[in-house]
Design a protein around this motif. Structure first.
Motif, PDB file in Angstrom:
ATOM      1  N   HIS A  86      50.605  37.077  44.271  1.00  0.00           N
ATOM      2  CA  HIS A  86      50.023  38.417  44.342  1.00  0.00           C
ATOM      3  C   HIS A  86      48.633  38.333  44.972  1.00  0.00           C
ATOM      4  O   HIS A  86      47.817  37.498  44.579  1.00  0.00           O
ATOM      5  CB  HIS A  86      49.895  39.029  42.939  1.00  0.00           C
ATOM      6  CG  HIS A  86      51.188  39.086  42.186  1.00  0.00           C
ATOM      7  ND1 HIS A  86      51.761  40.273  41.776  1.00  0.00           N
ATOM      8  CD2 HIS A  86      52.021  38.100  41.750  1.00  0.00           C
ATOM      9  CE1 HIS A  86      52.885  40.021  41.122  1.00  0.00           C
ATOM     10  NE2 HIS A  86      53.076  38.707  41.106  1.00  0.00           N
ATOM     11  N   LEU A  87      48.373  39.213  45.928  1.00  0.00           N
ATOM     12  CA  LEU A  87      47.033  39.345  46.513  1.00  0.00           C
ATOM     13  C   LEU A  87      46.490  40.719  46.155  1.00  0.00           C
ATOM     14  O   LEU A  87      47.207  41.722  46.264  1.00  0.00           O
ATOM     15  CB  LEU A  87      47.087  39.178  48.026  1.00  0.00           C
ATOM     16  CG  LEU A  87      45.763  39.310  48.791  1.00  0.00           C
ATOM     17  CD1 LEU A  87      45.756  38.389  50.018  1.00  0.00           C
ATOM     18  CD2 LEU A  87      45.467  40.745  49.225  1.00  0.00           C
ATOM     19  N   TYR A  88      45.225  40.760  45.738  1.00  0.00           N
ATOM     20  CA  TYR A  88      44.558  42.022  45.405  1.00  0.00           C
ATOM     21  C   TYR A  88      43.286  42.143  46.228  1.00  0.00           C
ATOM     22  O   TYR A  88      42.522  41.183  46.374  1.00  0.00           O
ATOM     23  CB  TYR A  88      44.210  42.082  43.917  1.00  0.00           C
ATOM     24  CG  TYR A  88      45.404  41.950  43.009  1.00  0.00           C
ATOM     25  CD1 TYR A  88      46.283  43.007  42.813  1.00  0.00           C
ATOM     26  CD2 TYR A  88      45.661  40.750  42.362  1.00  0.00           C
ATOM     27  CE1 TYR A  88      47.384  42.874  41.986  1.00  0.00           C
ATOM     28  CE2 TYR A  88      46.759  40.607  41.535  1.00  0.00           C
ATOM     29  CZ  TYR A  88      47.618  41.671  41.351  1.00  0.00           C
ATOM     30  OH  TYR A  88      48.716  41.539  40.534  1.00  0.00           O
ATOM     31  N   THR A  89      43.068  43.350  46.765  1.00  0.00           N
ATOM     32  CA  THR A  89      41.847  43.610  47.515  1.00  0.00           C
ATOM     33  C   THR A  89      41.333  45.008  47.201  1.00  0.00           C
ATOM     34  O   THR A  89      42.074  45.979  47.357  1.00  0.00           O
ATOM     35  CB  THR A  89      42.069  43.447  49.030  1.00  0.00           C
ATOM     36  OG1 THR A  89      40.854  43.815  49.731  1.00  0.00           O
ATOM     37  CG2 THR A  89      43.202  44.318  49.547  1.00  0.00           C
ATOM     38  N   THR A 135      40.375  32.698  46.734  1.00  0.00           N
ATOM     39  CA  THR A 135      39.477  33.852  46.762  1.00  0.00           C
ATOM     40  C   THR A 135      38.779  33.890  48.114  1.00  0.00           C
ATOM     41  O   THR A 135      38.586  32.863  48.765  1.00  0.00           O
ATOM     42  CB  THR A 135      38.415  33.800  45.649  1.00  0.00           C
ATOM     43  OG1 THR A 135      37.626  32.601  45.813  1.00  0.00           O
ATOM     44  CG2 THR A 135      39.066  33.787  44.276  1.00  0.00           C
ATOM     45  N   TYR A 171      38.865  39.767  48.410  1.00  0.00           N
ATOM     46  CA  TYR A 171      40.253  39.612  47.975  1.00  0.00           C
ATOM     47  C   TYR A 171      40.391  38.371  47.093  1.00  0.00           C
ATOM     48  O   TYR A 171      39.519  37.502  47.061  1.00  0.00           O
ATOM     49  CB  TYR A 171      41.195  39.497  49.170  1.00  0.00           C
ATOM     50  CG  TYR A 171      41.136  38.163  49.896  1.00  0.00           C
ATOM     51  CD1 TYR A 171      41.978  37.108  49.538  1.00  0.00           C
ATOM     52  CD2 TYR A 171      40.239  37.937  50.932  1.00  0.00           C
ATOM     53  CE1 TYR A 171      41.922  35.887  50.179  1.00  0.00           C
ATOM     54  CE2 TYR A 171      40.173  36.735  51.582  1.00  0.00           C
ATOM     55  CZ  TYR A 171      41.019  35.695  51.202  1.00  0.00           C
ATOM     56  OH  TYR A 171      40.957  34.491  51.842  1.00  0.00           O
ATOM     57  N   GLU A 172      41.514  38.310  46.367  1.00  0.00           N
ATOM     58  CA  GLU A 172      41.872  37.126  45.601  1.00  0.00           C
ATOM     59  C   GLU A 172      43.393  37.030  45.549  1.00  0.00           C
ATOM     60  O   GLU A 172      44.098  38.037  45.660  1.00  0.00           O
ATOM     61  CB  GLU A 172      41.291  37.177  44.183  1.00  0.00           C
ATOM     62  CG  GLU A 172      41.762  38.354  43.357  1.00  0.00           C
ATOM     63  CD  GLU A 172      41.088  38.411  41.987  1.00  0.00           C
ATOM     64  OE1 GLU A 172      40.174  37.615  41.741  1.00  0.00           O
ATOM     65  OE2 GLU A 172      41.487  39.267  41.176  1.00  0.00           O
ATOM     66  N   VAL A 173      43.892  35.795  45.399  1.00  0.00           N
ATOM     67  CA  VAL A 173      45.333  35.531  45.388  1.00  0.00           C
ATOM     68  C   VAL A 173      45.691  34.817  44.094  1.00  0.00           C
ATOM     69  O   VAL A 173      45.020  33.858  43.701  1.00  0.00           O
ATOM     70  CB  VAL A 173      45.756  34.669  46.597  1.00  0.00           C
ATOM     71  CG1 VAL A 173      47.266  34.489  46.608  1.00  0.00           C
ATOM     72  CG2 VAL A 173      45.276  35.300  47.905  1.00  0.00           C
ATOM     73  N   ARG A 194      44.701  31.427  39.594  1.00  0.00           N
ATOM     74  CA  ARG A 194      44.119  31.902  40.849  1.00  0.00           C
ATOM     75  C   ARG A 194      44.308  30.840  41.923  1.00  0.00           C
ATOM     76  O   ARG A 194      43.922  29.691  41.758  1.00  0.00           O
ATOM     77  CB  ARG A 194      42.637  32.220  40.672  1.00  0.00           C
ATOM     78  CG  ARG A 194      42.007  32.838  41.909  1.00  0.00           C
ATOM     79  CD  ARG A 194      40.505  33.053  41.756  1.00  0.00           C
ATOM     80  NE  ARG A 194      40.198  34.223  40.946  1.00  0.00           N
ATOM     81  CZ  ARG A 194      39.627  34.170  39.742  1.00  0.00           C
ATOM     82  NH1 ARG A 194      39.355  32.997  39.207  1.00  0.00           N
ATOM     83  NH2 ARG A 194      39.353  35.265  39.079  1.00  0.00           N
ATOM     84  N   TYR A 254      46.435  40.625  55.343  1.00  0.00           N
ATOM     85  CA  TYR A 254      46.680  40.235  53.950  1.00  0.00           C
ATOM     86  C   TYR A 254      48.142  39.843  53.762  1.00  0.00           C
ATOM     87  O   TYR A 254      48.454  38.853  53.089  1.00  0.00           O
ATOM     88  CB  TYR A 254      46.318  41.375  53.007  1.00  0.00           C
ATOM     89  CG  TYR A 254      44.841  41.635  52.890  1.00  0.00           C
ATOM     90  CD1 TYR A 254      43.947  40.602  52.621  1.00  0.00           C
ATOM     91  CD2 TYR A 254      44.315  42.921  53.029  1.00  0.00           C
ATOM     92  CE1 TYR A 254      42.585  40.841  52.513  1.00  0.00           C
ATOM     93  CE2 TYR A 254      42.952  43.163  52.916  1.00  0.00           C
ATOM     94  CZ  TYR A 254      42.091  42.124  52.656  1.00  0.00           C
ATOM     95  OH  TYR A 254      40.748  42.362  52.552  1.00  0.00           O
ATOM     96  N   VAL A 297      49.680  36.125  52.590  1.00  0.00           N
ATOM     97  CA  VAL A 297      50.622  35.917  51.491  1.00  0.00           C
ATOM     98  C   VAL A 297      51.853  35.166  51.985  1.00  0.00           C
ATOM     99  O   VAL A 297      52.365  34.258  51.307  1.00  0.00           O
ATOM    100  CB  VAL A 297      51.007  37.261  50.844  1.00  0.00           C
ATOM    101  CG1 VAL A 297      52.163  37.081  49.869  1.00  0.00           C
ATOM    102  CG2 VAL A 297      49.805  37.864  50.133  1.00  0.00           C
TER     103      VAL A 297
END
Length: 214
Positions: free
Chosen positions: A185-188, A106, A110-112, A103, A74, A78
């Motif tokens: 920002h990346l979220y998982t 995806t 995860y999504e960025v 966004r 991840y 990024v």
């Protein structure tokens, strides 16, 4: 007297002569190799020159993940997106009333997101529910304030560094400079909740779970 015909023998000679003629007859160049075609189009393919890559497992690996699945992967994603300015820079927009976001990507789990920050804009103290994350600044400068059972911490966020945080990490990000800023920002898993907290509230269930990577 019975005469033995030489027809079969003659046919053999003709076949042999035809084979020799076929092996010595000049071959006309393919259209691509003629003048005006591509200089590298000589009738030979990459496979005929270098061999079939599928015959060599190390050249045709099939065990590589199609999408990132670990913290290191991840973080690498990024970094790659941050370095690709042509991808995110044309999308940047600033909103005087609120933080702007879009966004970028995806994938499975995860999504960025791309965020912009005008001077003074802040996220407020919050966590990301059950999501972990990676963030980096790609333009300008931000300040992160974190709240833990040990108290409040603060650090400057500049291009080139990364912040990695686990579920439940409680922090605030603010543009305390006089210039706009942009971050990725990346979220998982993908962000589904964002719990807001007052600056004086430090829940015991929110330990220090963030790290800085470069």
């Amino acid at each position: 007297m019975i005469r033995i015909r030489k027809r079969n023998r003659d046919r053999s000679k003709l076949a042999l002569h035809g084979l020799r003629a076929a092996t010595t007859r000049p071959v006309a160049p393919t259209p691509a190799a003629r003048p005006g075609g591509h200089p590298w189009a000589d009738g030979l393919s990459d496979v005929s020159i270098a061999g079939d890559p599928l015959a060599f497992p190390h050249l045709a690996r099939t065990d590589l993940p199609a999408h990132p699945t670990t913290v290191a992967e991840y973080a690498r994603l990024v970094r790659e997106i941050a370095a690709d300015r042509d991808r995110w820079e044309p999308l940047v927009h600033y909103d005087a009333l609120t933080r702007w976001y879009a966004r970028l990507e995806t994938g499975p789990g995860y999504e960025v997101w791309l965020l912009s920050w005008l001077p003074g804009q802040s996220s407020g103290f919050h966590d990301h529910g059950t999501s972990s994350g990676v963030m980096t600044v790609v333009r300008g400068e931000l300040v992160e304030r974190s709240l833990t059972h040990a108290g409040e911490g603060s650090r400057d966020l500049r291009p080139g560094g990364q912040r990695v945080f686990s579920p439940g990490y409680l922090h605030e990000v603010v543009n305390a400079s006089l210039e706009p800023a942009v971050s990725i920002h990346l979220y998982t898993p993908g962000l589904t909740e964002m719990n807001q907290y007052g600056a004086a509230v430090v829940p015991e269930q929110h330990p220090q779970t963030s790290a800085e990577a470069h």
